[in-house]
Design a protein around this motif. Sequence first.
Motif, PDB file in Angstrom:
ATOM      1  N   ALA A   1      58.646   9.594 -17.646  1.00 36.07           N
ATOM      2  CA  ALA A   1      59.459   9.199 -16.496  1.00 36.07           C
ATOM      3  C   ALA A   1      60.827   9.875 -16.532  1.00 36.07           C
ATOM      4  N   ALA A   2      61.440   9.911 -17.722  1.00 40.20           N
ATOM      5  CA  ALA A   2      62.771  10.506 -17.837  1.00 40.20           C
ATOM      6  C   ALA A   2      62.740  11.995 -17.504  1.00 40.20           C
ATOM      7  N   PHE A   3      61.773  12.716 -18.073  1.00 41.37           N
ATOM      8  CA  PHE A   3      61.683  14.151 -17.812  1.00 41.37           C
ATOM      9  C   PHE A   3      61.384  14.418 -16.338  1.00 41.37           C
ATOM     10  N   SER A   4      60.438  13.636 -15.774  1.00 44.44           N
ATOM     11  CA  SER A   4      59.986  13.887 -14.407  1.00 44.44           C
ATOM     12  C   SER A   4      61.089  13.608 -13.397  1.00 44.44           C
ATOM     13  N   VAL A   5      61.765  12.463 -13.548  1.00 41.92           N
ATOM     14  CA  VAL A   5      62.810  12.107 -12.591  1.00 41.92           C
ATOM     15  C   VAL A   5      63.939  13.132 -12.627  1.00 41.92           C
ATOM     16  N   THR A   6      64.372  13.493 -13.831  1.00 39.88           N
ATOM     17  CA  THR A   6      65.463  14.459 -13.952  1.00 39.88           C
ATOM     18  C   THR A   6      65.079  15.807 -13.381  1.00 39.88           C
ATOM     19  N   LEU A   7      63.884  16.267 -13.709  1.00 40.16           N
ATOM     20  CA  LEU A   7      63.440  17.573 -13.230  1.00 40.16           C
ATOM     21  C   LEU A   7      63.264  17.584 -11.718  1.00 40.16           C
ATOM     22  N   ASP A   8      62.872  16.464 -11.154  1.00 40.64           N
ATOM     23  CA  ASP A   8      62.632  16.386  -9.728  1.00 40.64           C
ATOM     24  C   ASP A   8      63.937  16.299  -8.932  1.00 40.64           C
ATOM     25  N   GLN A   9      64.919  15.572  -9.463  1.00 38.35           N
ATOM     26  CA  GLN A   9      66.127  15.287  -8.688  1.00 38.35           C
ATOM     27  C   GLN A   9      67.302  16.193  -9.012  1.00 38.35           C
ATOM     28  N   SER A  10      67.250  16.873 -10.145  1.00 42.04           N
ATOM     29  CA  SER A  10      68.395  17.683 -10.557  1.00 42.04           C
ATOM     30  C   SER A  10      68.072  19.169 -10.472  1.00 42.04           C
ATOM     31  N   ASP A  11      69.084  19.947 -10.033  1.00 44.11           N
ATOM     32  CA  ASP A  11      68.960  21.401 -10.029  1.00 44.11           C
ATOM     33  C   ASP A  11      69.844  22.043 -11.094  1.00 44.11           C
ATOM     34  N   ASP A  12      70.456  21.207 -11.932  1.00 42.20           N
ATOM     35  CA  ASP A  12      71.294  21.731 -13.010  1.00 42.20           C
ATOM     36  C   ASP A  12      70.426  22.494 -14.005  1.00 42.20           C
ATOM     37  N   ARG A  13      70.769  23.735 -14.276  1.00 43.77           N
ATOM     38  CA  ARG A  13      69.928  24.600 -15.115  1.00 43.77           C
ATOM     39  C   ARG A  13      69.778  24.044 -16.525  1.00 43.77           C
ATOM     40  N   LEU A  14      70.889  23.493 -17.077  1.00 43.50           N
ATOM     41  CA  LEU A  14      70.822  22.948 -18.437  1.00 43.50           C
ATOM     42  C   LEU A  14      69.929  21.718 -18.492  1.00 43.50           C
ATOM     43  N   ALA A  15      70.072  20.832 -17.509  1.00 41.04           N
ATOM     44  CA  ALA A  15      69.254  19.605 -17.497  1.00 41.04           C
ATOM     45  C   ALA A  15      67.780  19.930 -17.334  1.00 41.04           C
ATOM     46  N   THR A  16      67.471  20.809 -16.385  1.00 37.34           N
ATOM     47  CA  THR A  16      66.055  21.149 -16.179  1.00 37.34           C
ATOM     48  C   THR A  16      65.480  21.883 -17.373  1.00 37.34           C
ATOM     49  N   SER A  17      66.301  22.711 -18.029  1.00 29.08           N
ATOM     50  CA  SER A  17      65.822  23.419 -19.215  1.00 29.08           C
ATOM     51  C   SER A  17      65.490  22.440 -20.332  1.00 29.08           C
ATOM     52  N   LEU A  18      66.345  21.441 -20.514  1.00 30.79           N
ATOM     53  CA  LEU A  18      66.084  20.436 -21.548  1.00 30.79           C
ATOM     54  C   LEU A  18      64.834  19.622 -21.209  1.00 30.79           C
ATOM     55  N   CYS A  19      64.653  19.309 -19.947  1.00 29.92           N
ATOM     56  CA  CYS A  19      63.453  18.555 -19.551  1.00 29.92           C
ATOM     57  C   CYS A  19      62.181  19.362 -19.805  1.00 29.92           C
ATOM     58  N   LEU A  20      62.195  20.632 -19.460  1.00 32.12           N
ATOM     59  CA  LEU A  20      61.026  21.483 -19.706  1.00 32.12           C
ATOM     60  C   LEU A  20      60.764  21.635 -21.193  1.00 32.12           C
ATOM     61  N   GLN A  21      61.849  21.710 -21.966  1.00 29.73           N
ATOM     62  CA  GLN A  21      61.678  21.765 -23.424  1.00 29.73           C
ATOM     63  C   GLN A  21      61.065  20.467 -23.928  1.00 29.73           C
ATOM     64  N   GLY A  22      61.510  19.332 -23.363  1.00 29.22           N
ATOM     65  CA  GLY A  22      60.911  18.057 -23.726  1.00 29.22           C
ATOM     66  C   GLY A  22      59.436  18.004 -23.379  1.00 29.22           C
ATOM     67  N   PHE A  23      59.091  18.539 -22.192  1.00 32.10           N
ATOM     68  CA  PHE A  23      57.674  18.600 -21.812  1.00 32.10           C
ATOM     69  C   PHE A  23      56.882  19.424 -22.818  1.00 32.10           C
ATOM     70  N   ARG A  24      57.420  20.568 -23.215  1.00 30.82           N
ATOM     71  CA  ARG A  24      56.714  21.433 -24.172  1.00 30.82           C
ATOM     72  C   ARG A  24      56.472  20.706 -25.482  1.00 30.82           C
ATOM     73  N   TYR A  25      57.517  20.057 -26.006  1.00 32.93           N
ATOM     74  CA  TYR A  25      57.364  19.344 -27.275  1.00 32.93           C
ATOM     75  C   TYR A  25      56.380  18.181 -27.136  1.00 32.93           C
ATOM     76  N   ALA A  26      56.459  17.474 -26.010  1.00 35.33           N
ATOM     77  CA  ALA A  26      55.551  16.337 -25.800  1.00 35.33           C
ATOM     78  C   ALA A  26      54.102  16.803 -25.733  1.00 35.33           C
ATOM     79  N   VAL A  27      53.865  17.906 -25.023  1.00 37.10           N
ATOM     80  CA  VAL A  27      52.502  18.446 -24.959  1.00 37.10           C
ATOM     81  C   VAL A  27      52.035  18.863 -26.341  1.00 37.10           C
ATOM     82  N   HIS A  28      52.904  19.501 -27.094  1.00 36.26           N
ATOM     83  CA  HIS A  28      52.532  19.956 -28.436  1.00 36.26           C
ATOM     84  C   HIS A  28      52.133  18.788 -29.335  1.00 36.26           C
TER      85      HIS A  28
END
Length: 1234
Positions: A370-397
Amino acid sequence: MSTSQTLGGATRCGRVIGPSLDKIIKNAAWRKHTYLVSSCKSVLDKLESLPDDFHDPSSAVAGLSSPDADAVLQPFLFSLDTAYSKVVEPALDCAFKLFSLSVIRGEIQSSKQDSVLFKLVNAVSKVGAMAEEPIQLAVLRVLLAAVRSPCVLIRGDCLLHVVKTCYNIYLGGLSGTTQICAKSVLAQMMLVIFTRSEEDSLADVAVKTVYVNELLAFTDKSVNEGSSVYFCQGFVNEVMAAGQGSPLPPPDVIQILLQNPETETVMTPDSPSFRGYEKNGEADSLTGDMSKMRQDAFLLFKNLCKLSMRFSSQEKNDDQIMVRGKTLSLELLKVIIDNGGPVWRSAYHSVTDVSILRFILEVSWGPMLAAFSVTLDQSDDRLATSLCLQGFRYAVHVTAVMGMQTQRDAFVTSMAKFTNLHCAADMKQKNVDAVKAIITIAIEDGNHLQGSWEHILTCLSRIEHLQLLGEGSSHADTRYIPTTKAEVDEKKALGFPHLKKRGALQNPSVMAVVRGGSYDSTSLVKTVPKLVTPEQIKNFIANLNLLDQIGNFELNHVYANSQRLNSEAIVAFVKALCKVSMSELQSPADPRVFSLTKLVETAHYNMNRIRLVWSRIWNVLSDFFVSVGLSENLSVAIFVMDSLRQLSMKFLEREELANYHFQHEFLRPFVVVMQNSSSAEIRELIVRCVSQMVLSRVSNVQSGWKSVFTVFTTAAIDERKNIVLLAFETIEKIVRDHFHCITETEISVYADCIRCLITFTNSKFEGDIGFNSIEFLRFCAVKLAEGGLFLNEKLKNDNISALKEDSSDGQSVTDLDEQVSYWVPLLSAIRKRSIEVLFNILMDHGHLFTRPFWAAIFSSIILPVFNNMRSKTDMLFEESSSGYSPSSASLDTEETTWDAETSTLALQLLVDLLANFFSSVRSQLSSVVSIILGFIKSPVQGSTGSGISVLLRLADGLARSASEDEWTEVFLALKEAASLTFAGFMKVLRTMDDIEDVETSSGQSVDKDDLDDDNLHIMSYVVSRTKKHIDVLSQIVEVVSELYRRNQYSLPASHVDILADIFSCIASHAQQLNTDTVLRRKFKRACSVQNLTQPQLLNFENEANKSYMTFLQDMVTCNPDVSKELELESRLVTECSKVVKIYLNCTGQHQQQTKPIHWILPMEFDRTEEAKARTSLLVSSLEALCSLEAESLKRHVSSVFPLLVDLVKTEHCSPQVPYALSNVLKSCIRPILG
């Protein structure tokens, strides 16, 4: 002093209970609650007489004995059960006081449902469902007081039930105040339970009071009704402070609560809460050494986690109650963690136990998603979205490596949706970053993605589609038009002018992509609601430039990297790629072939994998090619078949490994599609593809020939003449120019070629095709002769020795046998087809024939067919009577193999014809039986077994048609068949008489060099014939057993006598073979020298004796009249005695009786093994004796009893023998002896 102050007597509990009982009496409805009023008055009277100094640590009420405690609480159970608010309220108020003042004490759990405390808590929980706010608040107050009490320990499922009651009040509360109170009570319960578990103590534990305002910091603000927070805070404070002046419980009470060894543990395998948390069939071992309070806390913690992970169904995906329940569970878990000590804060420390990490992920993956999805969906900040995508990568791993499929798929699906490739007009830089992250996951975690590959490969497919549109191609057929890089760059520089044209705006493919759709949409809608605007096209073109960051190298790298995936991962990858390709190809308006081409590339990349893995991959690919090849979309099917041709050409470039018939497997899709496709174009394409492959790689084709000839055989019966002609032209080239390639492979390939040519002879397009097919059959014979197969000339000479002399040029008899095998398919196919036609006509039209006409048919048409076979059989039988040579027999066998096969088929057809029209042709039964017996007499290898199988087929076909006399004829034929088998086989055995029994004469074994080639050939031949002989006799025994079982209650004496003779003669023959020690030594020697398995003579003897004994036993039991007439009972006892004697001889018991015995020496190894093999038969014989009636056995006791005594003295290899022997002695012999 007022009356209310004296109610209840002098006891401490009485002072609390008395006033409440008085109020219940006053508020009760006298007519409706008579039993309740009477109970209250009775308890009041009882309380007046009770002393105040009684101490019973096991009692549920302080100051009372256990029976008195149960009695005084009973009225409150009655009050709560009425669900009448006027009596429920004082009952709840009294329960609150009893818990708060520590008057009630004891352990409450579901395993003690008869206890009054369990009933009280259960009753309180039930009234929580009453739709009255005062009642719900009172229930919350009582339950919190019960959990907080230092004298009460609520455990296991009962504790979960208490928490569930508060949950339900929260979810269904009548007001916001009630809901906030329920939430506060639950939070306070968590603090009480988990603080005690941290301290591992029940009494004298300082517990914080919950701060209600903090609980409403994020949720439930909407239910706050002004002063609700202040009311709820006071509500909780009152309950927590209610018992602060009460005395602590006595030490003996605490000891009973915490250390009572008789108390059942909470986490038992039968507990529902335990079963809900078993993982992989193993119970959770973390609670094994925990105290009771920590066990309860752990159980509650796991159930909260479970509630927080519940998912709504597809029908109710917007279930707000479930969402609120999950949120409450997460909030309570936060309360536990925030206020916990070392025991309940594991997530804040590094862990080494994977199971703990899995447990943490099961709890936290939902909030993380929920945290990654909401932030990635609502924010266009490059740092925030980058951290969310990194979180997704680690979670998938982590979830992928730990095999958490549901969680892994949830993260991957969310990432795939955030790529926005399904709605390219709205793409942003963060969506492109999501695409890059997905590609990285595919490269780094591919071995663990399994089912998630489909989402990743779908994203790659959509990227390629967008790039294709950007290059100016909108249809699959233009995908392969060469486009230079300069042309593409020019289009991008001009702003994709082709998309700005009016025609492009009306193109359905472009319109669908620009308009966008849902993530799960895989095809265009059938009706387009409206055209896209130029502004939308402009945004779409601008976003296409973003995809330049992802080049073809990145896309292709995922597919090229598939060769580095492990065995399981590559299979999952191919399955997903097939599914994505299928969705591309099935698009009705815009089919694409991107994934199909990648499928071919992936197969090529992974061609070097081991056989087992590659076979699994090809099983997936094969089903895919077949499914798409049968598609109704002709263009798609043609492209798929051509792709399969390209792939097959690459396979044919590689040399096929020995015993690995992969060519046959990868050509199988051509066969299946050829046989099932309704499209003439596809069938013609397959013929052309196969023709091109074979003719261009003819020297490399091995096992693939079978599939090739199957395709051409199917084409030979096609309805299109051009397909038939095309296939025949290829067959003509193969046979004329590459005949040696066919004969160099397996014999079955040559047979397939002949079968294919014969099919062409039956083509409805006769003319040149039929004539040329026959000519090519003759051409095959010429080619066989030109290839050095000169056996035809040799067969003209009946002198076998001449053959051996002529083979002195180096060609052995084995070579001749191999060459003959190539003639068999050619000759037998033609002969076989003509016989089938004859009998098919008779079967189709025989119902029109009269009995005289049938007689004429048999005498003039059917029986002459078998005259040649019978005359040849009689000749061979006479020759074998005078002299028999295995060498000559083997050659004669090869000479007449095709005759024997054709004759077997003819006999089977004859028997089927007789059975089908038996009422009209029953007079021919004798002639048919005579023909079959003549075939059985033949010494030609295989004819005896085939003849017996035909005779058994006849018996089965006449099961319900033949009369008693006709069955007698069939049974006598079976008996004669067995006798003929014995006679022919004994002649085979005599061929070894001249071979010296070396071990008998010298006592030394020999090796292969001590035997000449002729003796080796003879011994090998006899061993083979012995095995087949055993199989044939076993078939007779099996079918005769089946025949008698069908009518065992009604068989006449004449039939039973014949059947008994069959069983008896086979059993005697088996014993004769097995007791021939010289024969067994020769067999052992032959098999040892030539590395063959020995004939199972001992097993054959055991099975024959057992079948005979079972037959006799069944007849004695089921057909007593016939049994008495034929004296089968005596035969059964004789057979059982024979078995016992054989066993005693095997163990050496009879030999020992001649000498004084001082001790029993262990048996030799061979004897031990033989005794083990005979044990089952011995036990069966003892059981058969035991099944006889006492009077029957008494008549035979004189012959049986000495044998049983010898068995008692014998050393046995199995405990079954003494057990069965004991049964015989106890149930049969003892009553006879009195």
